[in-house]
Design an enzyme around this catalytic site. Structure first.
Site, PDB file in Angstrom:
ATOM      1  N   ASP A  87       0.989  -1.344  -0.023  1.00 11.21           N
ATOM      2  CA  ASP A  87      -0.035  -0.021  -0.101  1.00 11.21           C
ATOM      3  C   ASP A  87       1.135   1.218   0.011  1.00 11.21           C
ATOM      4  O   ASP A  87       1.561   1.572   0.896  1.00 11.21           O
ATOM      5  CB  ASP A  87      -0.925  -0.064   1.237  1.00 11.21           C
ATOM      6  CG  ASP A  87      -1.990   1.290   1.240  1.00 11.21           C
ATOM      7  OD1 ASP A  87      -1.392   2.165   0.590  1.00 11.21           O
ATOM      8  OD2 ASP A  87      -2.900   1.155   2.124  1.00 11.21           O
ATOM      9  N   LYS A 120     -14.200  11.070  -9.737  1.00  5.19           N
ATOM     10  CA  LYS A 120     -15.052  11.108 -10.840  1.00  5.19           C
ATOM     11  C   LYS A 120     -15.550  12.566 -11.076  1.00  5.19           C
ATOM     12  O   LYS A 120     -15.608  13.327  -9.869  1.00  5.19           O
ATOM     13  CB  LYS A 120     -16.085  10.296 -10.620  1.00  5.19           C
ATOM     14  CG  LYS A 120     -15.763   8.625 -10.625  1.00  5.19           C
ATOM     15  CD  LYS A 120     -15.592   8.090 -11.795  1.00  5.19           C
ATOM     16  CE  LYS A 120     -15.318   6.454 -11.706  1.00  5.19           C
ATOM     17  NZ  LYS A 120     -14.419   6.091 -12.697  1.00  5.19           N
ATOM     18  N   TYR A 218      -6.047  16.175  -9.962  1.00  4.73           N
ATOM     19  CA  TYR A 218      -5.378  15.140 -10.460  1.00  4.73           C
ATOM     20  C   TYR A 218      -4.194  15.667 -11.542  1.00  4.73           C
ATOM     21  O   TYR A 218      -3.019  15.027 -11.568  1.00  4.73           O
ATOM     22  CB  TYR A 218      -6.341  14.301 -11.585  1.00  4.73           C
ATOM     23  CG  TYR A 218      -5.609  13.227 -12.241  1.00  4.73           C
ATOM     24  CD1 TYR A 218      -5.682  11.994 -11.564  1.00  4.73           C
ATOM     25  CD2 TYR A 218      -5.579  13.297 -13.537  1.00  4.73           C
ATOM     26  CE1 TYR A 218      -4.950  10.755 -12.085  1.00  4.73           C
ATOM     27  CE2 TYR A 218      -4.924  12.268 -14.437  1.00  4.73           C
ATOM     28  CZ  TYR A 218      -4.735  10.964 -13.585  1.00  4.73           C
ATOM     29  OH  TYR A 218      -4.139   9.876 -14.301  1.00  4.73           O
ATOM     30  N   VAL A 255      -7.154   5.141 -21.549  1.00  3.91           N
ATOM     31  CA  VAL A 255      -7.505   3.737 -21.148  1.00  3.91           C
ATOM     32  C   VAL A 255      -8.727   3.432 -20.388  1.00  3.91           C
ATOM     33  O   VAL A 255      -9.090   4.064 -19.448  1.00  3.91           O
ATOM     34  CB  VAL A 255      -6.094   3.013 -20.403  1.00  3.91           C
ATOM     35  CG1 VAL A 255      -6.374   1.640 -20.487  1.00  3.91           C
ATOM     36  CG2 VAL A 255      -4.906   3.426 -21.181  1.00  3.91           C
ATOM     37  N   ARG A 256      -9.295   2.343 -20.982  1.00  6.23           N
ATOM     38  CA  ARG A 256     -10.620   1.915 -20.402  1.00  6.23           C
ATOM     39  C   ARG A 256     -10.564   1.107 -19.125  1.00  6.23           C
ATOM     40  O   ARG A 256      -9.913   0.068 -18.843  1.00  6.23           O
ATOM     41  CB  ARG A 256     -11.407   1.054 -21.368  1.00  6.23           C
ATOM     42  CG  ARG A 256     -12.239   1.355 -22.324  1.00  6.23           C
ATOM     43  CD  ARG A 256     -12.741   0.875 -23.278  1.00  6.23           C
ATOM     44  NE  ARG A 256     -12.164  -0.495 -23.767  1.00  6.23           N
ATOM     45  CZ  ARG A 256     -11.390  -0.400 -24.991  1.00  6.23           C
ATOM     46  NH1 ARG A 256     -11.193   0.591 -25.742  1.00  6.23           N
ATOM     47  NH2 ARG A 256     -10.746  -1.615 -25.286  1.00  6.23           N
ATOM     48  N   THR A 257     -10.443   1.968 -17.708  1.00  3.97           N
ATOM     49  CA  THR A 257     -10.347   1.387 -16.687  1.00  3.97           C
ATOM     50  C   THR A 257     -11.031   2.162 -15.661  1.00  3.97           C
ATOM     51  O   THR A 257     -11.908   3.030 -16.184  1.00  3.97           O
ATOM     52  CB  THR A 257      -8.808   1.548 -15.982  1.00  3.97           C
ATOM     53  OG1 THR A 257      -8.467   3.069 -16.046  1.00  3.97           O
ATOM     54  CG2 THR A 257      -7.624   0.951 -16.892  1.00  3.97           C
TER      55      THR A 257
HETATM   56  P1  NDP Z   1      -7.424   1.587 -11.876  1.00  2.00           P
HETATM   57  O1  NDP Z   1      -8.169   2.256 -11.093  1.00  2.00           O
HETATM   58  O2  NDP Z   1      -7.858   0.572 -12.877  1.00  2.00           O
HETATM   59  O3  NDP Z   1      -6.203   1.158 -11.109  1.00  2.00           O
HETATM   60  C1  NDP Z   1      -5.408   1.927  -9.912  1.00  2.00           C
HETATM   61  C2  NDP Z   1      -4.677   0.822  -9.241  1.00  2.00           C
HETATM   62  O4  NDP Z   1      -3.974   1.579  -8.341  1.00  2.00           O
HETATM   63  C3  NDP Z   1      -5.602  -0.138  -8.844  1.00  2.00           C
HETATM   64  O5  NDP Z   1      -4.727  -1.315  -8.405  1.00  2.00           O
HETATM   65  C4  NDP Z   1      -5.667   0.366  -7.491  1.00  2.00           C
HETATM   66  O6  NDP Z   1      -5.968  -0.606  -6.300  1.00  2.00           O
HETATM   67  C5  NDP Z   1      -4.226   1.061  -7.099  1.00  2.00           C
HETATM   68  N1  NDP Z   1      -3.986   1.811  -5.833  1.00  2.00           N
HETATM   69  C6  NDP Z   1      -4.869   2.963  -5.604  1.00  2.00           C
HETATM   70  N2  NDP Z   1      -4.269   3.431  -4.636  1.00  2.00           N
HETATM   71  C7  NDP Z   1      -3.367   2.555  -4.111  1.00  2.00           C
HETATM   72  C8  NDP Z   1      -2.415   2.693  -2.899  1.00  2.00           C
HETATM   73  N3  NDP Z   1      -2.506   3.421  -1.877  1.00  2.00           N
HETATM   74  N4  NDP Z   1      -1.522   1.575  -2.905  1.00  2.00           N
HETATM   75  C9  NDP Z   1      -1.611   0.703  -3.768  1.00  2.00           C
HETATM   76  N5  NDP Z   1      -2.234   0.500  -4.823  1.00  2.00           N
HETATM   77  C10 NDP Z   1      -2.944   1.593  -5.032  1.00  2.00           C
HETATM   78  O7  NDP Z   1      -6.669   2.612 -12.871  1.00  2.00           O
HETATM   79  P2  NDP Z   1      -5.722   2.780 -13.988  1.00  2.00           P
HETATM   80  O8  NDP Z   1      -5.215   1.450 -14.458  1.00  2.00           O
HETATM   81  O9  NDP Z   1      -6.229   3.504 -15.292  1.00  2.00           O
HETATM   82  O10 NDP Z   1      -4.459   3.692 -13.453  1.00  2.00           O
HETATM   83  C11 NDP Z   1      -3.274   3.300 -13.601  1.00  2.00           C
HETATM   84  C12 NDP Z   1      -2.309   4.483 -13.545  1.00  2.00           C
HETATM   85  O11 NDP Z   1      -2.513   5.119 -14.973  1.00  2.00           O
HETATM   86  C13 NDP Z   1      -2.700   5.434 -12.471  1.00  2.00           C
HETATM   87  O12 NDP Z   1      -1.445   6.085 -12.092  1.00  2.00           O
HETATM   88  C14 NDP Z   1      -3.257   6.559 -13.456  1.00  2.00           C
HETATM   89  O13 NDP Z   1      -3.296   8.062 -12.943  1.00  2.00           O
HETATM   90  C15 NDP Z   1      -2.612   6.371 -14.637  1.00  2.00           C
HETATM   91  N6  NDP Z   1      -3.348   7.061 -15.951  1.00  2.00           N
HETATM   92  C16 NDP Z   1      -4.370   6.301 -16.299  1.00  2.00           C
HETATM   93  C17 NDP Z   1      -5.012   6.894 -17.350  1.00  2.00           C
HETATM   94  C18 NDP Z   1      -6.375   6.258 -18.063  1.00  2.00           C
HETATM   95  O14 NDP Z   1      -6.944   6.803 -19.208  1.00  2.00           O
HETATM   96  N7  NDP Z   1      -6.835   5.150 -17.451  1.00  2.00           N
HETATM   97  C19 NDP Z   1      -4.500   8.022 -18.191  1.00  2.00           C
HETATM   98  C20 NDP Z   1      -3.395   8.510 -17.690  1.00  2.00           C
HETATM   99  C21 NDP Z   1      -2.766   8.024 -16.711  1.00  2.00           C
HETATM  100  P3  NDP Z   1      -7.266  -0.980  -5.562  1.00  2.00           P
HETATM  101  O15 NDP Z   1      -8.043  -1.925  -6.443  1.00  2.00           O
HETATM  102  O16 NDP Z   1      -6.932  -1.486  -4.191  1.00  2.00           O
HETATM  103  O17 NDP Z   1      -8.062   0.421  -5.495  1.00  2.00           O
END
Ligand code: NDP
Length: 312
Positions: A87, A120, A218, A255-257
């Site tokens: 974490d 959001k 952000y 990215v679709r997440t």
């Molecule tokens: P998701 O929400 O799908 O994944 C985020 C991940 O980060 C999850 O596994 C979440 O865990 C984890 N997380 C959050 N807080 C913590 C913490 N304190 N310790 C450990 N893990 C943590 O988002 P994305 O996959 O899209 O995001 C990944 C990265 O890409 C981020 O840094 C985001 O800012 C960046 N990004 C994404 C874009 C997009 O379009 N999707 C665009 C640009 C950048 P948990 O499941 O426990 O919440």
């Protein structure tokens, strides 16, 4: 009685009588660590590294159940990632993980700081609270990871910090004074930390706009990630010039997440392409390495995907 055991030419640093622990160490095996990799882009990065990286690849997650479920998902695809709890908001969790990788692998070869959060657009949490929570994870906790893991990065290592193109658009909306500091090559980590804290403090008082900041927590958090990456790149070049370590920030694209809208154009696997490209830069490569510049100076990191991974 204590003893040191020699394994693969390395001395096990533990002084204990537990032979089994020593036998679990493998200082010659390479290792990649990806934060926040139980889902989204992080999980896709682990999937790609399992296929392309010759070494152990770790899913890390703050929640053990979610992390182990992610391991099972990749197992069902025939892949064999490992798992460690991590974490990034919990310094003790970071220290425990760092000690584990130091003890088992004598460090790390690839570190991908991917974990991140975003509110959001429709969230009604007050802006100041959003600023505090967003900066805590995306900037301050990512910095804590770097504080404890950068000293573990081995010669030839690769560090990738997942930032966002929003850091570039956010920067353009900063005051000229702030832009000058973020662009400057003499900005220190302490100064950057103070600026990020100033944003949070001013946001909580509703004064961030007067302070020269954009109205986007952000984006500011990712400005911090991008500038921190540049600072670390300069530092590692200065302090470990012969070690060939490369540190970069990148944008994965839209990215679709869970963070992004369902209509985003890229799949998580496509979002993983740029971070993985940077993580697997060939041995002996000297760049990209914390670069920035104008578009004309090629501040775009070119990757096999046509998408831009814009540092600035
Ligand atoms: P998701 O929400 O799908 O994944 C985020 C991940 O980060 C999850 O596994 C979440 O865990 C984890 N997380 C959050 N807080 C913590 C913490 N304190 N310790 C450990 N893990 C943590 O988002 P994305 O996959 O899209 O995001 C990944 C990265 O890409 C981020 O840094 C985001 O800012 C960046 N990004 C994404 C874009 C997009 O379009 N999707 C665009 C640009 C950048 P948990 O499941 O426990 O919440």
């Amino acid at each position: 009685m204590s003893s040191n055991l020699i394994i693969s030419g390395s001395t096990c640093g533990f002084t204990h009588s537990c032979l089994s622990l020593c036998l679990c160490t493998d200082m010659s095996t390479k290792v990649a660590v990806v934060t926040g990799s139980n889902k989204g882009i992080g999980l896709a990065i682990v999937r790609a590294l399992c296929k392309q990286f010759d070494g152990d690849v770790y899913i890390t997650a703050r929640d053990v159940g979610r992390g182990e479920a992610a391991v099972k998902t990749l197992n069902s695809e025939g892949l064999k990632p490992k798992f460690h709890q991590l974490d990034i908001n919990d310094v003790n969790s970071i220290k425990t993980a760092a000690a584990y990788f130091k003890g088992k692998y004598d460090g790390v070869d690839i570190l991908i700081n991917n974990a991140g959060i975003a509110f959001k657009a429709a969230d009604t949490t007050p802006f100041g609270d959003q600023a505090e929570v967003t900066l805590r994870t995306n900037f301050f906790a990512t910095r804590d990871m770097s504080t404890h893991f950068l000293p573990l990065v081995k010669a030839g290592g690769r560090v990738v910090n997942v930032s966002s193109m929003l850091s570039a658009s956010g920067l353009k909306q900063c005051s000229p004074e702030l832009q000058q500091r973020f662009h400057s090559e003499d900005i220190t980590e302490d100064e950057l930390v103070a600026l990020m804290q100033r944003f949070v403090d001013e946001a909580k008082k509703g004064e961030h706009k007067q302070g020269g900041w954009p109205d986007m927590s952000y984006a500011v958090s990712k400005i911090g990630v991008t500038v921190l990456s540049m600072i670390h790149a300069r530092r590692v070049s200065k302090e470990r010039p012969k070690d060939g370590i490369l540190i970069n920030a990148c944008c994965p694209g839209w990215v679709r997440t869970e963070i992004a809208a369902p209509g985003a154009p890229k799949s998580p696997d496509e979002g993983a392409i740029t971070p993985v490209y940077l993580a697997l830069l060939a041995p002996g490569a000297t760049e990209p390495h914390g670069k920035r510049g104008t578009a004309a100076q090629s501040s775009l990191l070119l990757s096999p995907s046509s998408s831009a991974s814009l540092l600035w």
